[in-house]
Design a protein around this motif. Structure first.
Motif, PDB file in Angstrom:
ATOM      1  N   UNK A 153      93.927  82.931  42.355  1.00  0.00           N
ATOM      2  CA  UNK A 153      94.040  83.971  41.328  1.00  0.00           C
ATOM      3  C   UNK A 153      92.668  84.436  40.845  1.00  0.00           C
ATOM      4  N   UNK A 158      89.921  84.377  42.611  1.00  0.00           N
ATOM      5  CA  UNK A 158      89.113  84.810  43.759  1.00  0.00           C
ATOM      6  C   UNK A 158      88.573  86.235  43.647  1.00  0.00           C
ATOM      7  N   UNK A 213      85.403  89.079  42.313  1.00  0.00           N
ATOM      8  CA  UNK A 213      85.063  89.658  41.006  1.00  0.00           C
ATOM      9  C   UNK A 213      85.475  91.113  40.950  1.00  0.00           C
ATOM     10  N   UNK A 214      86.173  91.542  42.030  1.00  0.00           N
ATOM     11  CA  UNK A 214      86.513  92.965  42.146  1.00  0.00           C
ATOM     12  C   UNK A 214      87.179  93.525  40.899  1.00  0.00           C
ATOM     13  N   UNK A 215      88.029  92.714  40.291  1.00  0.00           N
ATOM     14  CA  UNK A 215      88.798  93.209  39.150  1.00  0.00           C
ATOM     15  C   UNK A 215      87.914  93.610  37.984  1.00  0.00           C
ATOM     16  N   UNK A 216      86.669  93.146  38.026  1.00  0.00           N
ATOM     17  CA  UNK A 216      85.803  93.444  36.881  1.00  0.00           C
ATOM     18  C   UNK A 216      84.848  94.597  37.149  1.00  0.00           C
ATOM     19  N   UNK A 217      84.829  95.078  38.415  1.00  0.00           N
ATOM     20  CA  UNK A 217      83.719  95.991  38.732  1.00  0.00           C
ATOM     21  C   UNK A 217      83.740  97.301  37.959  1.00  0.00           C
ATOM     22  N   UNK A 218      84.909  97.682  37.434  1.00  0.00           N
ATOM     23  CA  UNK A 218      84.927  98.903  36.619  1.00  0.00           C
ATOM     24  C   UNK A 218      84.922  98.556  35.127  1.00  0.00           C
ATOM     25  N   UNK A 219      84.549  97.287  34.851  1.00  0.00           N
ATOM     26  CA  UNK A 219      84.651  96.777  33.483  1.00  0.00           C
ATOM     27  C   UNK A 219      83.891  97.580  32.447  1.00  0.00           C
ATOM     28  N   UNK A 229      89.978  95.013  33.408  1.00  0.00           N
ATOM     29  CA  UNK A 229      89.881  93.669  32.834  1.00  0.00           C
ATOM     30  C   UNK A 229      90.663  93.582  31.531  1.00  0.00           C
TER      31      UNK A 229
END
Lengths: 312, 312
Positions: free
Chosen positions: A288, A290, A292-298, A306
């Motif tokens: 889950x 794995x 850091x892609x989910x944060x790249x538009x943070x 995020x």
């Protein structure tokens, strides 16, 4: 919304525009499986038994059952063998069945013993087959897979294949069979032989769905015939076809790549409430986190991914 | 057919309706990469160098370059650092670049040193950003990524996100920027937080393509934020989006699953003549014979898949 409803003695499977993708297990089919053909001819159903149990355990919602063990006098050998195989499979698993034969007498023998509302696989646009199989389909009030080829074979022109499908749907209507009970197979050609094979099928699936309002299916693995890394190509063909609107496939649920594709497609198409099916199939908490892609538009404002994720 | 044309000093990359999917490498981005941010602030560009070379080697057609190392006074630190990073990356690889910053002064500094015709990433529907960045985009005659959020943040309603995208395209036209130079990011939310996230994006991509005639992109890995087996979900999200008509993504080309998805999607969408790219990436003759699936419809008439395959 179009729904093709199948029943076993106790279970229902629906192929539909607003339903999870319907996985039809292809394994119980001696065509191209010499060892299985030999076993079935010798009365040994151990592989059939194993395949029936394994496919349902892997997530098949329907099992295709074919007893085409020989090209030698199939009219004599296939009807009793298909009936026997169907009765065995029905005693092992509770999913609806797809009765698969190119021998009309075998389809009749299968329909006579099948419980509930099985799928008939298949009719084509060939005159003799239309006039032999559609009355059988009407008599038993069952849905049928219709393959879009006719006397001239399989056209390389998708518009001709669409026209054949349209003819079958219209002929079925003449027999009192409604479009929702016709599942069209637009025919998948190997991408290695015909570069436009994938684009053709995607366009056909969209037209069949939007213009004829019918469900669709296919022998998915044909797409990768003759090219390397077939598992990966087959898996993406399945998820892409599901994105376009294909509603079922005759496939191998024992291939994890294929089932991963179906589970991902169901989740991404909005047919997996709270991602429960995905979570059940992927019980690995480590995974889950794995990447850091989910944060790249943070950085991109209050509504960033995020923040949305944390709001779960 | 809509085409967004990018150039480096020597190479062209086209994001287009009739083009292979455009892979925009996301790695050179310290956002959410603390170690990379610390390195870049300390003047150590070893990771940037490695990421630039590895992403192009893996198949990236465009490299996104972001220098957002700190939230502390980015207006001072980011412009010179982004310009320096762009000049370094241009000295290492020959693909066109995507200049990525939420700081207008950094975008200006990047545009001043970028060779050819880079992509600007990004503008949003926020008034101040529209009126600051669109003139810059017009001045340099470059295409721009437009993210469909505005002052109110990211709407959960895809129709609102479409309306924001439409507003941006119209405002760009007022500045003399044509729709083909706007690449809309419909915004991908985590499927784990919003069950309809995938279906929303697919519907938006189709509408953006058919109604606004614009290319599309997204931060693909957001879709799997917070759920297990992200690599597989991301890969199928990419191939499904490509099937629907998304034309590019800001993604990680170092994830083999993602590049397999893009190669499969390009082949299945008809953008891989003679499957050469697929064959180059999958040099395993053994795999070609894997599975008997290609034969399962072999009984179905002269035009059957096997025959087609053998006719190669």
């Amino acid at each position: 919304m179009t729904e093709t409803v199948l029943h076993s003695a106790t279970k229902t499977a629906i192929i539909g525009f607003n339903q999870p993708f319907c996985v039809i297990g292809e394994r119980i089919n001696p065509t191209g499986r010499k060892k299985l053909a030999a076993e079935m001819m010798a009365g040994d159903f151990s592989t059939v038994t194993a395949d029936a149990l394994a496919q349902v355990a892997a997530g098949a919602l329907v099992l295709d059952v074919n007893a085409g063990v020989t090209a030698v006098d199939p009219n004599l050998t296939e009807p009793p063998l298909l009936a026997k195989t169907i009765e065995l499979v029905q005693s092992l698993v509770d999913v609806p069945l797809s009765i698969d034969s190119s021998v009309p007498a075998a389809l009749a023998a299968g329909l006579a013993v099948a419980k509930g509302r099985p799928l008939v696989n298949s009719v084509t646009g060939e005159e003799d087959r239309l006039e032999t199989i559609l009355p059988l389909v009407k008599k038993y009030n069952v849905p049928v897979v219709a393959i879009s080829n006719d006397e001239t074979g399989i056209s390389y022109d998708p518009d001709v294949r669409f026209a054949v499908a349209k003819k079958i749907v219209e002929r079925a209507a003449d027999h009192g069979i409604k479009a929702a009970d016709i599942v069209i197979d637009p025919l998948v050609m190997p991408i290695g032989a015909l570069n436009s094979a994938g684009a053709q099928v995607f366009r056909l699936v969209r037209r069949l769905r939007e213009e004829l309002k019918v469900n669709t299916t296919c022998g998915a693995s044909n797409i990768s015939f003759g090219i390397p890394n077939r598992r990966v190509m087959n898996a993406h063909f399945l998820s892409m076809a599901a994105a376009i609107g294909m509603t079922s496939a005759i496939m191998n649920p024992l291939h994890k790549e294929d089932m991963d594709a179906i589970r991902a497609a169901n989740t991404l198409n909005g047919f997996d409430p709270d991602c429960m099916a995905w979570l059940r199939a992927n019980r690995d908490p480590a995974a889950a986190g794995e990447g850091a892609g989910g944060r790249r538009r943070g950085r991109r404002g209050a509504g960033d991914a995020g923040a949305v994720a944390r709001s779960e």
